[in-house]
Write an enzyme that holds these catalytic residues in place. Structure first.
Site, PDB file in Angstrom:
ATOM      1  NE  ARG A   1      18.998  49.577 -64.787  1.00  0.00           N
ATOM      2  CZ  ARG A   1      18.147  50.268 -64.030  1.00  0.00           C
ATOM      3  NH1 ARG A   1      17.113  49.668 -63.472  1.00  0.00           N
ATOM      4  NH2 ARG A   1      18.364  51.536 -63.801  1.00  0.00           N
TER       5      ARG A   1
ATOM      6  NE  ARG B   1      20.006  56.212 -60.946  1.00  0.00           N
ATOM      7  CZ  ARG B   1      20.159  55.044 -61.567  1.00  0.00           C
ATOM      8  NH1 ARG B   1      21.301  54.724 -62.146  1.00  0.00           N
ATOM      9  NH2 ARG B   1      19.167  54.201 -61.618  1.00  0.00           N
TER      10      ARG B   1
END
Ligand code: ADP
Ligand code: ZN
Length: 226
Positions: free
Chosen positions: A127, A170
């Protein structure tokens, strides 16, 4: 009825993109706790200084702080006629507080964007976001990203917490602290799951249909109560 929508889903599931889109379509604000925190960090405010290290490690900011931020934001005039929440709640404690904050308002609609774990890692590691406005870069089918932001022309960069080690952390935090929210919400008549592994256009169409069906569900029960 107001559209009071919360978006659930793992990091990389596409919540931010879809939240932005449906908020624009329905004319209600998108409230992203990640954006609020990143802006505070960029501006170097007191809040930003408090959360910077936590975010860079992929950990969650304290429930107390997040609940205060969202409580204030939802009290603002523009959120009275609906909102899309992206990134909150992320723990059961946050969800319990949100129910309290929502007392006297139309029911929450809960949309879960489901994406397989392997896809999430790949999406996050690849990303790129705009360093100026935060918009995600659109990567083409061959995996090539444009050179600059298509919204504002700003430079495309990797988010600090999108490097591989932090991505893994995460996802673990998600499994441990956020996934239990699915059980918290699943039994509600306004809970909807959307297949997040499809193209952004298809996800958007499914999400829109899911939201309409949940709104219908709310109007029919409210009507029955009168
Ligand atoms: P993601 O791409 O992982 O969904 P976000 O942009 O929503 O990330 O959030 C980035 C970071 O901001 C999180 O990893 C966390 O440190 C912090 N954060 C955002 N929302 C919350 C929340 N509701 N509770 C605790 N921490 C949060
Ligand atoms: Zn931009």
């Amino acid at each position: 009825v107001s559209l009071n929508l919360i978006m659930l889903g793992a990091p990389g599931a596409g919540k931010g993109t879809q939240a932005e889109r449906i908020a624009r379509e329905r004319g209600i604000p998108k409230i992203s706790t990640g954006d609020i925190l990143r802006e505070a960090v960029a501006a170097g405010t007191e809040l930003g200084r408090r959360v910077k290290a936590t975010m860079e490690q992929g950990q969650l900011v304290s429930d107390e702080l997040m609940i205060a931020i969202v409580r204030d934001r939802l009290a603002r005039e523009d959120a009275r006629r609906g909102f899309v929440l992206d990134g909150f709640p992320r723990t059961v404690a946050q969800a319990l507080s949100l129910d309290e904050i929502m007392r006297g308002r139309d029911p929450l609609i809960v949309a879960d964007l489901a994406v397989a774990e392997a896809d999430l890692v790949r999406r996050l590691a690849n990303r790129l976001v705009c360093g100026s406005c935060g918009t995600n870069a659109v990567v083409d089918a061959a995996g090539n990203a444009p050179k600059s932001c298509q919204q504002c022309g700003g430079p495309l960069v990797q988010r600090k917490d999108d490097n591989e080690a932090v991505v893994r952390e995460r996802l673990q935090v998600y499994q441990r602290q956020t996934k239990p929210l699915l059980d918290f919400y699943r039994s509600r008549p306004t809970f909807r799951e959307v297949d997040g592994a499809q193209s952004p256009e298809r996800v958007a169409a499914d999400l829109s249909a899911a939201v309409d069906s949940a709104l219908k569900q709310i109007t029919s029960t409210q009507g029955a109560g009168r």
